[in-house]
Design a protein around this motif. Structure first.
Motif, PDB file in Angstrom:
ATOM      1  N   ASP A 177      -0.491  -4.587  -4.175  1.00 47.94           N
ATOM      2  CA  ASP A 177      -1.060  -3.433  -5.222  1.00 47.94           C
ATOM      3  C   ASP A 177      -2.505  -2.864  -5.072  1.00 47.94           C
ATOM      4  N   ARG A 178      -3.406  -3.751  -4.848  1.00 46.89           N
ATOM      5  CA  ARG A 178      -4.665  -3.299  -4.604  1.00 46.89           C
ATOM      6  C   ARG A 178      -4.954  -2.702  -3.269  1.00 46.89           C
ATOM      7  N   ARG A 227      -2.573  -1.335  -1.669  1.00 50.85           N
ATOM      8  CA  ARG A 227      -1.911   0.260  -1.802  1.00 50.85           C
ATOM      9  C   ARG A 227      -2.699   1.210  -2.650  1.00 50.85           C
ATOM     10  N   PHE A 228      -3.494   0.729  -3.604  1.00 49.81           N
ATOM     11  CA  PHE A 228      -4.436   1.770  -4.321  1.00 49.81           C
ATOM     12  C   PHE A 228      -5.558   2.011  -3.394  1.00 49.81           C
ATOM     13  N   HIS A 229      -6.152   1.270  -2.551  1.00 46.88           N
ATOM     14  CA  HIS A 229      -7.186   1.564  -1.725  1.00 46.88           C
ATOM     15  C   HIS A 229      -6.872   2.374  -0.601  1.00 46.88           C
ATOM     16  N   SER A 230      -5.578   2.892  -0.338  1.00 51.03           N
ATOM     17  CA  SER A 230      -5.170   3.379   0.813  1.00 51.03           C
ATOM     18  C   SER A 230      -4.543   4.768   0.441  1.00 51.03           C
ATOM     19  N   THR A 231      -4.649   4.994  -0.990  1.00 46.77           N
ATOM     20  CA  THR A 231      -4.547   6.382  -1.463  1.00 46.77           C
ATOM     21  C   THR A 231      -5.605   7.338  -1.507  1.00 46.77           C
ATOM     22  N   GLU A 232      -5.352   8.516  -1.530  1.00 42.71           N
ATOM     23  CA  GLU A 232      -6.563   9.567  -1.628  1.00 42.71           C
ATOM     24  C   GLU A 232      -7.234   9.240  -2.841  1.00 42.71           C
ATOM     25  N   GLU A 233      -6.891   8.890  -3.956  1.00 38.10           N
ATOM     26  CA  GLU A 233      -7.285   8.624  -5.269  1.00 38.10           C
ATOM     27  C   GLU A 233      -8.516   7.359  -5.178  1.00 38.10           C
ATOM     28  N   GLY A 234      -7.939   6.339  -4.588  1.00 36.97           N
ATOM     29  CA  GLY A 234      -8.781   5.127  -4.521  1.00 36.97           C
ATOM     30  C   GLY A 234      -9.133   4.767  -3.207  1.00 36.97           C
ATOM     31  N   PHE A 235      -9.354   6.031  -2.267  1.00 36.83           N
ATOM     32  CA  PHE A 235      -9.702   5.602  -0.870  1.00 36.83           C
ATOM     33  C   PHE A 235     -10.660   4.660  -0.586  1.00 36.83           C
TER      34      PHE A 235
END
Length: 136
Positions: A7-8, A10-18
């Protein structure tokens, strides 16, 4: 580094949490762990792994690391020479003329060249980057 958390990641690979540093760190740790596990199995007295399978596994891990983690390095993987680029353009032109159905490339096992799948022709990558500023 903490344990793998999908999950972490996934989050760090999004635009929001890149956060590419986190993503690269996770991949590096997973590849290192997998490489160590492969070495352990290969050297184990209880489990058997052939030399060929061991070396294939190491080649694939090396290929994954070179391709998936390439953007973390300051140095590029390599370049094709102008002559190799022309040869590839001729292959593409043959497709457009209907002389050839398709062209497909993949990295060769050592990750130091491109291999055209159907003809098995290898285009070695050039690792000496000479620019006009570096030449005397």
């Amino acid at each position: 580094m903490p344990e793998f958390d999908p999950d972490r990641l996934r989050f760090h690979s999004t635009e929001e949490g890149f956060n590419p540093g986190y993503v690269v760190g996770v991949f590096r740790k997973l590849v290192t762990d997998l490489s160590e596990a492969t070495d352990t199995i290969y050297t184990s007295k209880a489990m058997r792994m052939s030399d060929e399978r061991y070396h294939n596994s190491k080649d694939y891990l090396n290929a994954f690391e070179k391709t998936m983690l390439a953007y973390r390095d300051q140095e590029p993987i390599g370049r094709l020479t102008p002559d190799q680029q022309r040869q590839i353009l001729v292959m593409v032109d043959d497709i457009l003329k209907g002389k050839r159905e398709c062209v497909q490339f993949q990295l060769n096992r050592g990750c130091n060249g491109l291999k055209e799948v159907f003809s098995s022709k290898v285009f070695p990558l050039e690792f000496n980057y000479k620019t006009n500023e570096q030449e005397p």
